[in-house]
Design a protein around this motif. Structure first.
Motif, short mmCIF file in Angstrom:
data_model
loop_
_atom_site.label_atom_id
_atom_site.label_comp_id
_atom_site.label_asym_id
_atom_site.label_seq_id
_atom_site.Cartn_x
_atom_site.Cartn_y
_atom_site.Cartn_z
N ASN A 1 -2.88 -1.49 8.49
CA ASN A 1 -2.30 -1.08 7.20
C ASN A 1 -0.86 -0.60 7.38
O ASN A 1 0.02 -0.95 6.58
N ILE A 2 -0.63 0.19 8.39
CA ILE A 2 0.72 0.71 8.63
C ILE A 2 1.69 -0.44 8.92
O ILE A 2 2.80 -0.47 8.38
N ILE A 3 1.27 -1.39 9.75
CA ILE A 3 2.12 -2.55 10.07
C ILE A 3 2.45 -3.33 8.80
O ILE A 3 3.60 -3.73 8.59
N CYS A 4 1.47 -3.57 7.95
CA CYS A 4 1.70 -4.34 6.72
C CYS A 4 2.62 -3.59 5.75
O CYS A 4 3.51 -4.19 5.15
N VAL A 5 2.43 -2.29 5.62
CA VAL A 5 3.29 -1.50 4.72
C VAL A 5 4.72 -1.48 5.24
O VAL A 5 5.68 -1.63 4.47
N ILE A 6 4.90 -1.31 6.54
CA ILE A 6 6.25 -1.34 7.13
C ILE A 6 6.87 -2.72 6.93
O ILE A 6 8.07 -2.84 6.66
N SER A 7 6.06 -3.78 7.04
CA SER A 7 6.58 -5.14 6.82
C SER A 7 7.05 -5.33 5.39
O SER A 7 8.07 -5.98 5.16
N VAL A 8 6.32 -4.79 4.44
CA VAL A 8 6.74 -4.91 3.03
C VAL A 8 8.05 -4.15 2.82
O VAL A 8 8.97 -4.64 2.14
N MET A 9 8.17 -2.96 3.40
CA MET A 9 9.43 -2.21 3.28
C MET A 9 10.58 -2.95 3.95
O MET A 9 11.70 -3.00 3.41
N ALA A 10 10.32 -3.52 5.11
CA ALA A 10 11.36 -4.29 5.81
C ALA A 10 11.74 -5.52 4.99
O ALA A 10 12.92 -5.89 4.94
N ALA A 11 10.77 -6.13 4.33
CA ALA A 11 11.06 -7.29 3.48
C ALA A 11 11.96 -6.91 2.31
O ALA A 11 12.87 -7.65 1.95
N CYS A 12 11.71 -5.75 1.72
CA CYS A 12 12.59 -5.28 0.64
C CYS A 12 14.01 -5.06 1.16
O CYS A 12 14.99 -5.42 0.49
N PHE A 13 14.12 -4.49 2.34
CA PHE A 13 15.42 -4.26 2.95
C PHE A 13 16.11 -5.59 3.26
O PHE A 13 17.31 -5.77 3.01
N LEU A 14 15.35 -6.56 3.80
CA LEU A 14 15.91 -7.88 4.11
C LEU A 14 16.36 -8.61 2.85
O LEU A 14 17.36 -9.33 2.87
N SER A 15 15.62 -8.42 1.76
CA SER A 15 16.02 -9.10 0.53
C SER A 15 17.33 -8.54 -0.01
O SER A 15 18.09 -9.27 -0.66
#
Length: 126
Positions: A44-58
């Motif tokens: 769960n932590i990895i997926c949530v961090i990935s979503v936050m990183a995706a927002c930053f990348l966008s």
């Protein structure tokens, strides 16, 4: 009347489960939860961090990359919730184990569906 801790059927006050089958299923669930709790939390932590990183990348690169990474992370998170349903203690208290696991799997399906939608938007629309 008191309710069975697994299925929610009404039982007498001196019992915890309505039958041996419910008792065995509840013990199996608690063993499963104890065994996979840490793995599920880490995922769960990895997926949530990935979503936050995706927002930053966008914001930095392009919206397409953000949609794709978010879609993949949410799809994986939804699949993990369906495979490893870990309802909260409050959910178990209100719905009992059987219904809480079903509702958690439904929520996981919804998360997975939204991830697939984001992935489709990232691949074909943006």
């Amino acid at each position: 009347m008191k309710k069975c801790d697994y299925c929610g059927k009404q039982i007498s006050y001196s019992e915890q489960y309505c039958c041996d089958e419910c008792s065995k299923k509840a013990l199996k669930y608690y063993h499963f939860e104890r065994k996979f709790k840490n793995i599920f939390g880490f995922f769960n932590i990895i997926c949530v961090i990935s979503v936050m990183a995706a927002c930053f990348l966008s914001l930095l690169l392009s919206a397409k990359i953000g949609y794709i990474v978010s879609g993949i992370a949410l799809t994986l998170l939804g699949v993990a919730v369906v495979i490893l349903p870990m309802p909260t203690l409050n959910q178990i208290k209100k719905q009992k184990i059987e219904k809480a696991v079903i509702s958690t799997r439904i929520i996981g399906g919804i998360i997975s569906f939204s991830g697939v939608c984001l992935l489709i938007v990232g691949l074909f629309v943006v």
